[in-house]
Design an enzyme around this catalytic site. Structure first.
Site, PDB file in Angstrom:
ATOM      1  CD  GLU A   1      36.113  49.544  49.301  1.00  0.00           C
ATOM      2  OE1 GLU A   1      36.426  48.527  50.521  1.00  0.00           O
ATOM      3  OE2 GLU A   1      36.117  50.641  50.055  1.00  0.00           O
ATOM      4  CE1 TYR A   2      41.179  42.045  42.631  1.00  0.00           C
ATOM      5  CE2 TYR A   2      42.722  42.582  44.520  1.00  0.00           C
ATOM      6  CZ  TYR A   2      42.432  41.772  43.413  1.00  0.00           C
ATOM      7  OH  TYR A   2      43.537  41.256  42.771  1.00  0.00           O
TER       8      TYR A   2
ATOM      9  CE  LYS B   1      33.050  34.702  40.849  1.00  0.00           C
ATOM     10  NZ  LYS B   1      33.644  34.623  42.191  1.00  0.00           N
TER      11      LYS B   1
ATOM     12  CG  ASP C   1      34.607  40.183  46.778  1.00  0.00           C
ATOM     13  OD1 ASP C   1      33.930  39.387  46.822  1.00  0.00           O
ATOM     14  OD2 ASP C   1      35.482  40.193  47.420  1.00  0.00           O
TER      15      ASP C   1
ATOM     16  CB  SER D   1      40.880  34.718  38.220  1.00  0.00           C
ATOM     17  OG  SER D   1      41.198  35.761  37.533  1.00  0.00           O
TER      18      SER D   1
ATOM     19  CE  LYS E   1      33.047  27.918  33.629  1.00  0.00           C
ATOM     20  NZ  LYS E   1      33.091  26.496  34.285  1.00  0.00           N
TER      21      LYS E   1
ATOM     22  CE  LYS F   1      32.646  38.335  41.762  1.00  0.00           C
ATOM     23  NZ  LYS F   1      33.281  39.393  42.515  1.00  0.00           N
TER      24      LYS F   1
ATOM     25  CD  GLU G   1      29.387  26.305  36.611  1.00  0.00           C
ATOM     26  OE1 GLU G   1      30.232  26.785  36.431  1.00  0.00           O
ATOM     27  OE2 GLU G   1      28.790  25.110  36.773  1.00  0.00           O
TER      28      GLU G   1
ATOM     29  CD  GLU H   1      35.098  28.326  44.220  1.00  0.00           C
ATOM     30  OE1 GLU H   1      35.444  29.309  44.793  1.00  0.00           O
ATOM     31  OE2 GLU H   1      35.647  27.949  43.261  1.00  0.00           O
TER      32      GLU H   1
END
Length: 677
Positions: free
Chosen positions: A38-39, A118, A36, A85, A294, A318, A116, A176
């Site tokens: 690297e992306y 993820k 993730d 996203s 949020k 993250k 919350e 999700e």
């Protein structure tokens, strides 16, 4: 720093292609091949480049979309509102910047946030009409998702009927689908007992299970759904003031929500929540990869709005990846399709993130030097995103006196050509672009492309067969092909082979600019190739010039000039070019561009922008006519634009031209201008 000199349009397109490939592997195939982190780095790099080159932004860019296109095996559902996203933050300073932007935009001193965990699963949308579950879909590309209604009906935590007294006429619930850790372990135990491949992690297991074509298989996988918001609704039952009230409302409708969900005020509380959830991450029943913040007020959310692919009122913070230590045994060099030499660490096997790791990326020589990584060191390995491992740092306290510094090779291990680091670039690259085995396929595909030598019918798959069967090694070998060699290839009938031979023969007659572009010289795109052909008029003149003379060419800077001289300095590249000429490839030197280019003063030196659909001529042909007469065609309207050519259904460029008072011509006006010499 002049970012304009750091990337060409061709490199930008290559970066977009790489990102879309990873989008497809992650979202559509549930089989990611990079972390993730690297992306995210690639994506941020693309965003930065597009900010420097807004004229190169297209509707198909990954920055203008959310995920990946839906799988063709499923029917599709268009989301009533896009499923966007979230932007990502990895450092505390990025969270502070997010909070500051929110406060400044709203003009207040402190903001209330809904926070919350993820979830690390698959985003879905559930639609209810009069309290009855009607359809369900995956996020897909953010606008269109896969219709997985039948599979979602098997997920027991999804209500099939809502309490009629509190359910609105229409309700779209977003959340999700995940696989709990206990259910994941049970599933992999069953996989082992059956002797079939185990799933890498719960996220892949959940995504693969939900995308089963047989709902009966999905029903055996024990998936779980957690709601995190509402898309659209009709009726007065749904709260319209705060996100926290929406979450409480969803709970009354029997939708599961994260127990850890809460509201906080101010960014210090965001960090406190982040640390608290991080400490309990391993004890949670499901996998998470961070937390979500949020803005709680729905009116403030509306005021903040959205950017192209994400809301301004929300952020994903993250977590760092899990880490382990092991010993670095050796460093090997891999040569990529673009000629980049990438060092790869060979590790003493170590169990990280659920798998045994033996290799790790080292990225480039700068990274090795920055981290002072030496062969024989004890290193800290991170498996970010549970995909590809990387070396984070060296355990210096455990460094052996026998450890050896790594020296980046100055020659390509695949072909022996000179390997250098071009100015403004990070990787060391092989200069044997036309003959290096590692670059063969890419070089030949590029050489045969429509805007290069235009060899119709010679695509990726066929080039792959030719190279893999050792029939073709360099572009020059294409002109030695015979019917017999082609007949032995898979799915190559006599007619197809004959057509390909004719297309190769036809390509021999070309132009100097096309040939230069076809060589695949780093940083030399179509526009640069045209400028070089116009300036030098002769390939021999170009091949034998120096950097100083190259930089006198319009639009050629030191980086491009160095790329050109290094390419022609490699003797093997010259040999391939000589073989191409010997095979009959030719062009009219010194006359690549018609003389009317300098005669039509109404066009020469002017900047044009095309918008809308032209009827009597294609936009590509119009662009070519303008350029042959000395004009320049760009993708965006600015004060430097001289003419905007408007066809049918023009876009925002037409409005921009009116706003700036720029001359506007229709198709007939363009033709008049082109024939005014």
């Amino acid at each position: 720093m002049n970012k304009k000199n750091e990337i060409t349009q061709q490199q930008l397109e290559e970066l977009r292609t790489v990102i879309e490939l990873h989008n497809n592997r992650y979202f559509a195939k549930n089989n990611p091949s990079i972390t993730d982190a690297e992306y995210d780095k690639l994506f941020r790099q693309l965003q930065q480049y597009e900010q420097c080159h807004p004229e190169w932004i297209t509707a198909e860019s990954p920055t203008q979309r959310v995920g990946a296109a839906p799988l063709s095996e499923f029917s599709q559902i268009t989301h009533r509102t896009p499923m966007l996203s979230l932007g990502n933050a990895f450092e505390d300073i990025e969270v502070e910047a997010f909070d500051r932007r929110v406060r400044e935009s709203l003009g207040i001193d402190c903001v209330e946030y809904a926070v919350e965990p993820k979830f690390d699963g698959l985003a879905v949308s559930l639609c209810y009409e009069n309290g009855i579950f009607i359809t369900g879909a995956t996020r897909g590309d953010g606008y269109t998702g896969e219709d997985t209604t039948l599979n979602l009906r098997t997920v027991k935590s999804i209500p099939l009927r809502l309490p009629t007294e509190t359910a609105p006429a229409l309700l779209e619930v977003r959340g999700e689908v995940v696989m709990l850790k206990t259910d994941f372990n049970r599933l992999n135990q069953q996989q082992r007992e059956k002797g079939i491949k185990e799933f890498a992690n719960p996220r892949n297991a959940a995504a693969g299970s939900l995308r089963q074509l047989d709902p009966a298989i999905t029903a055996t996988r024990r998936l779980t759904f957690f709601a995190y918001g509402i898309g659209v609704y009709e009726g007065e039952m749904v709260p319209d003031d705060k996100h926290s009230h929406i979450m409480a409302y969803l709970a009354t409708l029997h939708f599961p929500i994260a127990r850890e969900y809460q509201t906080v005020t101010g960014f210090p509380a965001l960090f406190e929540f982040y640390r608290k959830i991080g400490a309990m991450r391993d004890r949670l029943p499901y996998d998470i990869d961070g937390v979500v913040y949020k803005v709680n007020s729905l009116s403030q959310q509306k005021e903040l709005g959205y950017i192209s692919r994400a809301p301004r009122f929300a952020l994903a913070h993250k977590f760092p990846a899990q880490e382990m230590t092991t010993r670095l045994l050796a460093i090997d060099i891999q040569v990529g399709r673009t000629g980049a030499l990438t060092p790869v660490a060979r590790l003493e096997p170590v169990f990280v993130g659920g798998v045994t790791v033996t290799n790790a990326t080292l990225h480039n020589a700068d990274e090795i030097k920055r981290k002072d990584i030496r062969i024989g060191d004890t290193v800290i390995v991170r498996r970010a995103g549970d995909v590809i491992p990387e070396i984070v740092s060296v355990a210096m306290a455990q460094r052996s006196p026998l450890s050896k510094p790594f020296i980046m090779p100055d020659h390509c291990p695949a072909c022996g050509a000179k390997a250098i680091r071009l100015p403004g670039e990070t990787p060391v690259r092989c200069m044997g672009g036309l003959f290096c085995p590692a670059q063969q396929k890419r070089a030949i595909v590029h050489f045969a492309a429509r805007r290069a030598m235009d060899i119709e019918g010679l695509g990726d798959k066929l080039v792959g067969q030719l190279v893999d069967n050792a029939i073709v090694r360099t572009p020059a070998d294409l002109y030695k092909l015979g019917i017999t060699a082609l007949h032995n290839l898979e799915r190559m009938a006599e007619k197809s082979a004959d057509n390909l031979i004719k297309a190769i023969e036809k390509s021999k007659r070309t132009t100097l600019s096309r040939f230069i572009y076809a060589l695949g010289i780093r940083n030399v795109g179509e526009t640069t190739a045209k400028a070089l052909a116009r300036h030098f008029g002769s390939l021999d003149h170009l091949m034998n010039t120096d950097i100083e003379h190259l930089q006198q060419t319009p639009d050629i800077g030191p980086i491009v000039a160095r790329s050109i001289t290094d390419f022609f300095a490699e003797q093997h590249n010259r040999e391939v070019i000589e073989q191409l000429r010997f095979s009959g490839v030719y062009w009219e030197e010194n006359r690549t561009f018609p003389t009317l280019m300098v005669e039509n003063m109404a066009v020469s030196g002017k900047t044009f922008v095309l918008t809308g659909s032209l009827i009597g001529i294609t936009r590509e042909a119009a662009k070519k006519q303008i350029e042959t007469q000395g004009g320049k065609v760009t993708g965006s309207v600015s004060k430097k634009t001289d003419y905007v050519i408007v066809g049918t259904d023009p876009g925002s460029k037409y409005d921009k031209a009116i706003e700036l008072g720029i001359a506007i011509l229709d198709e007939a006006g363009l033709q008049t201008l082109l024939h005014s010499f």
